[in-house]
Each structure stands twice: as structure tokens, then as C-alpha cells.
Design an enzyme around this catalytic site. Structure first.
Site, short mmCIF file in Angstrom:
data_model
loop_
_atom_site.label_atom_id
_atom_site.label_comp_id
_atom_site.label_asym_id
_atom_site.label_seq_id
_atom_site.Cartn_x
_atom_site.Cartn_y
_atom_site.Cartn_z
N TYR A 124 -2.43 5.99 -1.83
CA TYR A 124 -1.83 5.98 -3.17
C TYR A 124 -1.28 7.36 -3.52
O TYR A 124 -1.84 8.37 -3.13
CB TYR A 124 -2.88 5.62 -4.22
CG TYR A 124 -3.50 4.26 -4.05
CD1 TYR A 124 -3.04 3.16 -4.77
CD2 TYR A 124 -4.57 4.08 -3.18
CE1 TYR A 124 -3.63 1.92 -4.63
CE2 TYR A 124 -5.17 2.83 -3.03
CZ TYR A 124 -4.70 1.76 -3.76
OH TYR A 124 -5.29 0.53 -3.61
N HIS A 132 0.23 0.59 -8.15
CA HIS A 132 -0.29 -0.67 -7.62
C HIS A 132 0.17 -0.98 -6.21
O HIS A 132 -0.26 -1.94 -5.62
CB HIS A 132 0.08 -1.83 -8.54
CG HIS A 132 -0.65 -1.76 -9.83
ND1 HIS A 132 -1.96 -2.15 -9.95
CD2 HIS A 132 -0.28 -1.29 -11.04
CE1 HIS A 132 -2.36 -1.94 -11.19
NE2 HIS A 132 -1.36 -1.42 -11.88
N LYS A 163 4.74 -4.15 1.27
CA LYS A 163 4.08 -2.87 1.23
C LYS A 163 4.57 -2.11 2.44
O LYS A 163 4.86 -2.72 3.46
CB LYS A 163 2.56 -3.06 1.34
CG LYS A 163 1.93 -3.55 0.07
CD LYS A 163 0.43 -3.47 0.18
CE LYS A 163 -0.25 -3.56 -1.15
NZ LYS A 163 -0.02 -4.81 -1.86
#
Lengths: 187, 175
Positions: A124, A132, A163
Site C-alpha cells: 500500500y 483500497h 490489481k
């Protein structure tokens, strides 16, 4: 809360537990280290004022940063070297995982376990619950060969889960970490 | 009446032809390397042209070799010939011009569709790997660097057990 705060954890078998709620709170809030025991998505400070389980990667990194002391159940200090040896036994690819973990942390990312996303790390920019869409990093050890199945999986995951799926390798000579992205390509 | 395809000669595993036929096959650099009027074809090029019925290959005694015999002949020297051929054929059919890459391994330089061969560089570097095979982390690093320094996109072609090909664009990212 002090900016620099050395926390303490105890080694329980091969698991590493932080017992002091203040330490738990500090570690989680300063870089999202560890997982509060029994809380799946911590939201409030109260959620964090409990025991915190650290992964061996996290514990070693924090020790390296002099933010953590690890002791055995009798309160005897455990060295970084000793913890590394214990951790190596718990994971076949530990050495390479650690090199990649450290590289990502040093670059300023928040690095969390990525198993549930199909890779080694969920990475992250800010932290879970804030951004998110982590990207997923999977580590291929330096002395292992790359199987095309891994590439297909990486390409597939990037394509369907939306992703970014990144494969990390370690250059056997320079020990430099290299990251590759595989995107399905329509010829 | 259908036109007879030009005839090339195979010596060992080297396929070549000369004259007007050579010029015709060469057509703007799409197949082979032309040197002093002699066109030398890569094994995959020869296979592709033979399969398409655009070329005949004979041995120095004039005995013709069909597609299957050619595959056998090439595979003695290059166990990866079939995988190479599948990639070559697939990209050709899709309209790309495909040339040999540098070094070993199933690596090709691939030009964009409609490229003017000789006056522009190849756009992609394609390397093939068959299901069940593996490759070194070091090899990936090497060709990724090679592609980057020559400003080509690196494409990995994965060939499954039935010869189906899936392509992946590989890029080294700095996080």
C-alpha cells in the site's frame, strides 16, 4: 505519543506477540505493523489496544530499525541473528522474502501479507483501509527458475482482479531487487 | 495453371536460394537475409514458406524435402525448433514481420505491422517458453535490459501443451 518508541515483543514458539497495548497501538499506527489479535479490520484505537501479532519479517525489520526488542518467555533478549534463524525455518523463501520486504519498506510502502490476494505481499502507498487497491508482489528466489505458470498467473491476476501484480526477483550478483510486471498482450 | 513455387537448397540446416526467386521471396526484407544475391532463410522461415506452399526445398542432389522432413532435419540441431516455429507462424499470420533475435534462446525481433524493414527498428523483442520449461531469473534480467536499451517492448510467449500461445508484455518497474 512519542515519535521514537521502542516496543517489546515475546517469542512464543515461532510466533511473535506484542503484549503491551501501548506498544501495539504505536506499531500499528506508525506504519501498519502487525495484526491485533482477533480483530480483522481495526478501525479505532480501542481495536488496537490488545495483543499484536507480528510476522517474523516485520519483527526483524523493526529490530533492524531499533524499534523493537524481542524476548523469550522468561524475558531473555533474543538477538536479530537468532530470530532470523528461527524465521528461516518457518519459511523456505524467508531470506529472499526479507530482502524484498525490506526494499519495499525502505521505499516507504506499507507492506502487508498478500497470501489472500495470491501473492507474498500486499503493498500500500498509505495503508490498508486508506488506499483500497494494493499491488501484489510475489517473490521468486534468486536460485530458483521461473516457471511460465507464474507469469500466466501474474498476468491473469492483473487482468481480472484489476490489481497490479508484480514479480520481484533478486539479482544473484548485486543482490539488487528487481520488479517486473506482466500484462496480458493481445498480438 | 498455378505457378510453381521457387526452389531453395538445403545444406545441413542452411536453406538458401539465388536469382529472381530469391528477390521475390525477399520482398522488401520480409524473409531472410540477402547477401550478394544469395538469400539465406532461417529454419523457421523456410518451414513457414514451405507450409504455405510458397517454397520448395531440395537437398544438394535435388531430392525434395517436405514440411515434415524439414522439421525432423532442423530438430536434430535445435530441439526448440517446433516451439520457435509456432511463435513465428502465429506472429506472421497476424501480420507482423519477424526476424531472428540476438543470442541464443527462442528470441525474435518483431516489427510492427506495415513496417518498412531496414529503415526502422523492430518494435518488440519476443521470447518463447513452453509449458513445463523454466528460465533463469538472470535470463529474464538480461533480456529485459536488452529490450530496454534497444527501446523495444519485451513480450513473453507462453506455449501450452497443445501449441496454444498466450502473450505477456513484460516490463521492469521501479516502484
Amino acid at each position: 505519543m512519542p515519535k521514537y518508541h521502542v516496543s517489546e515483543a515475546r517469542l512464543l514458539g515461532s510466533r511473535i506477540i506484542v503484549w503491551n497495548p501501548e506498544d501495539s497501538l504505536f506499531l500499528y499506527k506508525n506504519g501498519f505493523y502487525g495484526k491485533p489479535v482477533g480483530v480483522s479490520k481495526p478501525k479505532t484505537d480501542e481495536d488496537l489496544k490488545t495483543q499484536l501479532e507480528l510476522s517474523p519479517l516485520e519483527a526483524l525489520y523493526l529490530m533492524e530499525k531499533q524499534l523493537l526488542k524481542v524476548k523469550d518467555l522468561r524475558g531473555k533478549s533474543i538477538s536479530k541473528k537468532r530470530l532470523f534463524e528461527i524465521a528461516k525455518k518457518s519459511h523456505r523463501r524467508f531470506n529472499d522474502l526479507y530482502l524484498v520486504y525490506k526494499d519495499l519498506r525502505e521505499k516507504g510502502y506499507v507492506v502487508r501479507p498478500g497470501l489472500k490476494f495470491g501473492g507474498d505481499f500486499a503493498v500500500y502507498l498509505m495503508g490498508p483501509g486508506i488506499d483500497h487497491a494494493p499491488f501484489i508482489v510475489h517473490v521468486i528466489p534468486q536460485n530458483e527458475k521461473i516457471d511460465p505458470v507464474e507469469i500466466v498467473r501474474a498476468g491473469r491476476l492483473t487482468h481480472t482482479v484489476r490489481k497490479k501484480f508484480v514479480i520481484a526477483t533478486i539479482d544473484p550478483q548485486s543482490k539488487e531487487v528487481r520488479y517486473y510486471m506482466f500484462m496480458w498482450w493481445k498480438p | 495453371m498455378t505457378e510453381e513455387p521457387p526452389t531453395a537448397v538445403i545444406e545441413d540446416t542452411e536453406v538458401s536460394l539465388t536469382g529472381v526467386a530469391a528477390e521475390k521471396i525477399y520482398q522488401g526484407g520480409k524473409y531472410g537475409e540477402l547477401e550478394k544475391g544469395k538469400l539465406k532463410l532461417m529454419p523457421v522461415e523456410a518451414l513457414y514458406l514451405v507450409k504455405q506452399g510458397k517454397l520448395k526445398v531440395v537437398d544438394p542432389e535435388g531430392v525434395p524435402l517436405d514440411f515434415q522432413e524439414l522439421v525432423s532435419r532442423f530438430s536434430e540441431k535445435d530441439p526448440l525448433i517446433w516451439a520457435r516455429f509456432l511463435i513465428y507462424q502465429d506472429l506472421r499470420r497476424r501480420g507482423y514481420t519477424v526476424k531472428a533475435g540476438y543470442g541464443k534462446g527462442a528470441v525474435f525481433r518483431v516489427y510492427r505491422r506495415g513496417a518498412k524493414i531496414g529503415s526502422e527498428p523492430a518494435r518488440y523483442l519476443v521470447f518463447g517458453v513452453a509449458e513445463g520449461e523454466t528460465f533463469d531469473v538472470a535470463f529474464l534480467a538480461k533480456i529485459a535490459d536488452e529490450a530496454r536499451s534497444s527501446q523495444k517492448d519485451l513480450i513473453l510467449a507462453v506455449i501450452d501443451r497443445q501449441g496454444d500461445i498466450t502473450y505477456y508484455d513484460v516490463s521492469r518497474v521501479s516502484l
